[in-house]
Design an enzyme around this catalytic site. Structure first.
Site, PDB file in Angstrom:
ATOM      1  CD  GLU A  34      31.468  85.695 -23.843  1.00 15.48           C
ATOM      2  OE1 GLU A  34      31.116  84.559 -23.085  1.00 15.48           O
ATOM      3  OE2 GLU A  34      30.883  86.520 -24.132  1.00 15.48           O
ATOM      4  CE  LYS A  52      16.543  87.442 -30.009  1.00 17.78           C
ATOM      5  NZ  LYS A  52      18.027  87.591 -29.713  1.00 17.78           N
ATOM      6  NE  ARG A 103      30.693  84.779 -18.540  1.00 10.16           N
ATOM      7  CZ  ARG A 103      29.357  83.964 -18.520  1.00 10.16           C
ATOM      8  NH1 ARG A 103      29.158  83.278 -19.621  1.00 10.16           N
ATOM      9  NH2 ARG A 103      28.464  84.534 -17.635  1.00 10.16           N
TER      10      ARG A 103
END
Ligand SMILES: Cc1ncc(C[n+]2csc(CCOP(=O)(O)OP(=O)(O)O)c2C)c(N)n1
Ligand SMILES: CC(=O)[C@@H](O)[C@H](O)COP(=O)(O)O
Ligand SMILES: [Mg+2]
Length: 611
Positions: A343, A258, A371
């Site tokens: 989550e 990254k 969610r």
């Protein structure tokens, strides 16, 4: 296509690529030059606009190989989360639009079906790509189109999300259906990716002998190619060809870095410049001074509380930095849990921690709580467990667009029995309401805060039964009660001034705790001609709906006006622009009130004389 020397000498290669077919005709030995050009372009444009710099610098060669091997849009290329699709956009004819990246009416920071036939998934919520791929490969099989490839690019972080494994469970069970799962493994979400999945990928990344032949993917029925150097476009291209020719479910494990190719990103050990604001490209440092954010105020106050309350623990879904938990994680590492991009698991794990005698603080962006609604409802609230949800980026967030606006949390939470929700209007209230939420030991609480700079104190002129009266009309005429939710208080106060100039008597009251509705607020509303809620949430089931129900239950006959966000998706833009477009700035609020009272806006002097 011109000859190599002619091509590379005449004009930038990037400018010769109108669509992926041009890329497919490019001689392989020019790919490194093209990659360099793309990196230079990304650094220039994203430093100027803000956005996802690190993730996109990491997928340059991978994206080149994808568009050289597969024939988009005939073949489907699905990017998980979509924040790493800038290179894909460059290669699919949108180079000229990058000066408008993430700005109103400009290029989206995520795939956009309106922008291109090459874009499929607009949702920026992670861990969904493999499920889309599952549906796509099933459709190919049913349509007799097995020759149209389906490719899903999923990050190592996204692979820590439960949905990814639900999809792998299905894809692996039907391995005869050709799907190419490209795992873009850079070892990070924001911070280094956590968990057993990350450890398994690390084993593979290091090319541990046995792991390469048999691993968690092959055990699920997938073919496996890897680990492949994700910055060697030719090598990636070669392995993608082999994967494609296999004509079955296969994982291609690509190892990338990254922030590749930009020293400020590579040296950013915290997050590799994952998501940035406007930067000085020469240094990678933010331009302008960083004012204290709502997140920063929350993180400070939580650290203070954690230092004196040993029962406080915190949970993040792979976003310790962006949700303000860094300081607590440094001071109390054993009490901050990064569960990955998970989550649903985070919320029910919090329920377990609460059952074990702790008070969990789940720090999550409001949109990502969507969610985990069932886990909040059935694993936390049903058991009346004391979990505090700190919902960052609540309301219109701005540049990240429709799937990032936190505009449904009040609607969802209004349905949860026993749920108490605070919306601080300023940094003083944030500190106080966080403390109050954590002090509540008989059920779930939530504190919602927007993106951006935390508002300085907005003092109350009076307090009554838990309400903060921010402004009372001097004349005492109780025409309009404005009820701003959280940080919309300044707009409501300015609107009150506009309305008083029109001869109306206006009270402004901050409920502080928005849900459940404070009976004192319904009583105060009943004493006015009209009450007006102003919320940075959907009007479908938000604070206004709850207030209307509370007033009905008290038999109040006051007129009502609920201002908020329509039941619609909101595009990207600046938060300020989007609030104004939704009529949630002072002019919009005042105009809506005058309209509701059938009072044309008149010059202030005339209105005052009219009284
Ligand atoms: C459900 C959900 N939670 C959190 C986020 C915030 N988020 C955006 S990108 C990201 C990290 C993604 O990591 P990875 O999948 O490895 O992709 P990379 O950035 O490394 O390419 C996170 C946590 C999100 N988009 N969706
Ligand atoms: C892609 C994603 O979900 C995050 O990276 C998000 O874009 C960050 O948003 P903020 O910039 O508001 O922290
Ligand atoms: Mg990653």
């Amino acid at each position: 296509m011109a000859q190599n020397a002619e091509l590379s000498a005449t004009r930038p290669l990037l400018e010769t690529l109108a669509d992926p077919h041009d890329l497919q005709r490019l001689p392989p030995d020019l790919l490194p030059q093209l990659a360099d050009e793309i990196r230079g372009f990304l650094i220039e444009k994203v430093c100027a606009s803000g956005g996802h710099l690190g993730p996109n610098l990491g997928v340059v060669e991978l994206t080149l190989a994808l568009h050289r091997v597969f024939d988009s849009p005939r073949d489907a290329i699905v990017f998980d989360t979509g924040h790493q699709a800038y290179v894909h956009k460059l290669l699919t004819g949108r180079r000229h639009r990058f000066d408008s990246l993430r700005s109103r009416q400009g290029l989206s920071g995520y795939p956009s079906r309106a922008e291109s036939v090459h874009d499929l998934v607009e949702n920026s919520h992670a861990s969904t790509a493999l499920s889309y791929a599952d549906g796509l490969v099933k459709s190919r099989a049913l349509n007799g189109e097995r020759d149209r490839a389906v490719v899903a690019v999923v990050g190592d972080g996204a692979l820590t999300g439960g949905m990814a494994w639900e999809a792998l469970n299905n894809l692996g069970a039907a391995a005869d259906r050709p799907v190419i799962v490209v795992v873009n493994d850079n070892g990070r979400s924001y911070a280094p990716t956590v968990g057993a999945v990350a450890a398994q990928l690390d084993l593979l990344r290091r090319g541990e002998g046995a792991a390469v032949c048999r691993n968690l993917f092959t055990d699920l029925g997938f073919g496996y190619f890897g680990p492949v150097d994700g910055h060697d476009a030719v090598a990636v291209e070669s392995v993608l060809h082999r994967a494609r020719d296999l004509r079955r479910a296969v994982v291609v494990h690509v190892v990338t870095s990254k922030g590749r190719g930009y020293a400020p990103a590579e040296l950013d050990t915290a997050e590799r410049l994952h998501a940035v604001g406007v930067l000085d490209p020469a240094t990678g440092r933010p331009l302008g001074t960083a004012a204290k954010s709502w997140t920063g105020v929350f993180g400070e106050e939580l650290l203070k509380l954690a230092a004196t309350h040993e029962d406080i623990v915190a949970i993040t879904a792979a976003m310790p930095g962006p949700t303000g938990l860094t300081a607590m994680a440094e001071r109390f590492p054993e009490r901050v849990f990064d569960v990955g991009i998970a989550e649903q698991h985070a919320v029910t794990s919090a329920a377990g921690l609460a059952m074990g005698g702790f008070h969990p603080v789940v720090a999550v962006y409001a949109t990502f709580l969507n969610r985990a609604f069932d886990q909040l409802l059935m694993d936390v609230a049903l058991h009346r467990l004391s979990v505090t949800f700190v919902l960052d980026r609540a309301g219109l967030t701005g540049p990240d667009g429709p799937s990032h606006h936190g505009m449904w949390d009040l609607s969802l939470l209004s349905m949860v029995p026993g749920m108490r929700v605070a919306a601080p209007r300023d940094r003083v209230r944030l500190r106080a309401q966080l403390r109050a939420a954590i002090a509540m030991q008989d059920g779930p609480t939530a504190v919602r805060l927007p993106k951006g700079t935390a508002l300085a104190e907005i003092p109350a002129v009076a307090r009554m039964s838990g309400l903060d009266i921010l402004r009372r009309t001097p004349a005492g005429a109780l025409d309009v009660l404005l009820i701003p939710i959280g940080p919309l208080a300044p707009a409501a106060l300015e609107a009150a001034e506009r309305l008083e100039a029109q001869g109306l008597g206006v009270t402004v009251a901050d409920p502080c705790w928005v849900l459940p509705v404070n009976p004192a607020l319904a009583s105060l509303a009943a004493r006015h001609r009209m009450w007006v809620t102003v919320e940075d949430n959907s009007l479908a089931g938000g604070a206004g709906s709850a207030m209307a129900q509370a007033c009905r239950e008290t038999g109040s006959r006051a007129r009502q006006l609920t201002l908020g966000l329509d039941r619609a998706f909101v595009a990207h833009g600046s938060r300020e622009q989007l609030l104004a477009e939704a009529g949630l700035d002072s002019a919009g609020i005042a105009g809506a009130v005058l309209n509701a009272l059938d009072m044309p806006s008149r010059p202030a002097a005339v209105a005052r004389r009219a009284g």
